[in-house]
Design a protein around this motif. Structure first.
Motif, PDB file in Angstrom:
ATOM      1  N   UNK A   1      11.396  48.372  52.438  1.00 51.86           N
ATOM      2  CA  UNK A   1      12.789  48.695  52.137  1.00 51.86           C
ATOM      3  C   UNK A   1      12.883  50.090  51.533  1.00 51.86           C
ATOM      4  N   UNK A   2      14.115  50.601  51.514  1.00 46.21           N
ATOM      5  CA  UNK A   2      14.434  51.839  50.807  1.00 46.21           C
ATOM      6  C   UNK A   2      15.505  51.547  49.772  1.00 46.21           C
ATOM      7  N   UNK A   3      15.419  52.251  48.639  1.00 42.98           N
ATOM      8  CA  UNK A   3      16.461  52.209  47.620  1.00 42.98           C
ATOM      9  C   UNK A   3      17.045  53.602  47.461  1.00 42.98           C
TER      10      UNK A   3
ATOM     11  N   UNK B   1      13.901  55.992  47.590  1.00 46.70           N
ATOM     12  CA  UNK B   1      12.680  55.364  47.091  1.00 46.70           C
ATOM     13  C   UNK B   1      12.182  54.386  48.137  1.00 46.70           C
ATOM     14  N   UNK B   2      10.966  54.614  48.628  1.00 48.78           N
ATOM     15  CA  UNK B   2      10.342  53.735  49.610  1.00 48.78           C
ATOM     16  C   UNK B   2       9.584  52.637  48.874  1.00 48.78           C
ATOM     17  N   UNK B   3       9.924  51.387  49.178  1.00 47.69           N
ATOM     18  CA  UNK B   3       9.327  50.237  48.496  1.00 47.69           C
ATOM     19  C   UNK B   3       8.180  49.702  49.341  1.00 47.69           C
TER      20      UNK B   3
ATOM     21  N   UNK C   1       4.883  59.865  43.448  1.00 53.57           N
ATOM     22  CA  UNK C   1       4.726  58.473  43.046  1.00 53.57           C
ATOM     23  C   UNK C   1       5.921  58.058  42.194  1.00 53.57           C
ATOM     24  N   UNK C   2       6.438  56.876  42.461  1.00 52.86           N
ATOM     25  CA  UNK C   2       7.569  56.352  41.705  1.00 52.86           C
ATOM     26  C   UNK C   2       7.184  54.997  41.118  1.00 52.86           C
ATOM     27  N   UNK C   3       7.787  54.673  40.003  1.00 52.51           N
ATOM     28  CA  UNK C   3       7.506  53.393  39.368  1.00 52.51           C
ATOM     29  C   UNK C   3       7.934  52.240  40.275  1.00 52.51           C
ATOM     30  N   UNK C   4       7.141  51.177  40.284  1.00 53.83           N
ATOM     31  CA  UNK C   4       7.479  49.992  41.072  1.00 53.83           C
ATOM     32  C   UNK C   4       8.445  49.066  40.338  1.00 53.83           C
ATOM     33  N   UNK C   5       8.803  49.413  39.095  1.00 54.68           N
ATOM     34  CA  UNK C   5       9.756  48.596  38.341  1.00 54.68           C
ATOM     35  C   UNK C   5      11.137  48.733  38.966  1.00 54.68           C
ATOM     36  N   UNK C   6      11.806  47.636  39.286  1.00 55.17           N
ATOM     37  CA  UNK C   6      13.149  47.734  39.883  1.00 55.17           C
ATOM     38  C   UNK C   6      14.111  48.441  38.936  1.00 55.17           C
TER      39      UNK C   6
ATOM     40  N   UNK D   1       3.757  49.179  44.968  1.00 54.34           N
ATOM     41  CA  UNK D   1       4.047  50.552  44.541  1.00 54.34           C
ATOM     42  C   UNK D   1       5.292  51.069  45.258  1.00 54.34           C
ATOM     43  N   UNK D   2       5.773  52.201  44.761  1.00 52.40           N
ATOM     44  CA  UNK D   2       6.915  52.862  45.390  1.00 52.40           C
ATOM     45  C   UNK D   2       6.625  54.347  45.517  1.00 52.40           C
ATOM     46  N   UNK D   3       7.230  54.956  46.522  1.00 49.88           N
ATOM     47  CA  UNK D   3       7.150  56.401  46.709  1.00 49.88           C
ATOM     48  C   UNK D   3       8.552  56.983  46.645  1.00 49.88           C
TER      49      UNK D   3
END
Length: 243
Positions: free
Chosen positions: A64-66, A96-98, A126-131, A102-104
């Motif tokens: 998914x993407x956010x 944000x690519x989920x 790198x992005x936090x995987x926390x929603x 991990x997320x990017x």
């Protein structure tokens, strides 16, 4: 990248439509490139076409993407780390690519090479995987409508030129529709937020006194906050339905 460019929202919407099986990858890429031209992704000092990046991430389990639409003091859609947050806030947007565990984060910028090439360069971090702590679609819709009524009342009470919103027919031409596969409510909220986003960009304070500007400015700031939350909630509706 201009903060009013919808490219991150477009990538999120059509990326999710592709991941959900509602459109092909080719159709999704065509829609994204029609928005802002050719797309490349820069990661670890290497540039690749957006197509190759998406295929590789899909193999890794991209699901998914956010959307993130942050401003200074309001990191909407972001959960860190600071390097990614800072770049996204400077751009006013990010996708944000989920992925599994991990997320990017992808931050857009203008990509100009020579006199004829104009596209988008996505920088990966790198992005936090926390929603992220963002409102639900229902909460965002209620807040948007309430704030819109309050802003309209405040603006109508300001005497002077350009105190209102643009004409409805101008707002009806606002684009940024969601992609196939999104629920009807998300389409409705996204369309309203898109129209109001255009209204905010066209707002004009010329000819007003400092007191009038103060009243008008606060109303528009409140509306901007509600619009950004509604756009994020609408674009992330597919992701939240998977949780």
């Amino acid at each position: 990248m201009r903060t009013d460019s919808p490219i991150s929202a477009t990538l999120v919407a059509w990326g999710n439509a592709w991941l959900g099986g509602h459109v092909s990858l080719e159709d999704a890429l065509d829609r994204v490139e029609r928005e802002a031209g050719p797309q490349v992704v820069a990661a670890d000092g290497v540039e690749t076409p957006l197509l190759a990046f998406l295929v590789d991430r899909r193999i890794e389990g991209l699901r998914a993407f956010r959307l993130a639409l942050p401003v200074p003091g309001d990191p909407l859609g972001l959960t860190g780390p600071p390097v990614f947050n800072g770049a996204a806030i400077d751009a006013g947007q990010a996708a944000v690519a989920v992925l599994p565990g991990r997320c990017l984060g992808l931050v857009p910028s203008d990509d100009r090479r020579g006199s004829s090439y104009s596209g988008v360069r996505w920088t990966v971090a790198e992005a936090s995987a926390v929603p992220p702590d963002v409102p639900s679609l229902a909460e965002a819709e209620q807040a948007l409508r309430t704030t819109m009524m309050a802003a309209t009342e405040a603006l109508l009470g300001v005497d002077g030129p350009a105190q209102g919103f643009p004409a409805p027919d101008a707002l009806d031409r606002a684009g940024e529709a969601l992609a196939p596969g999104y629920p009807g409510r998300a389409h409705r909220v996204g369309a309203l937020a898109s129209r109001l986003s255009l209204a905010l960009r066209l707002a004009d304070e010329r000819g007003l006194t400092s007191g009038q500007v103060g009243v008008r400015g606060q109303a528009l700031r409140d509306l901007d906050r509600a619009v950004r939350r509604a756009r994020v909630a609408a674009h992330n509706a597919v992701v939240e339905s998977q949780v």
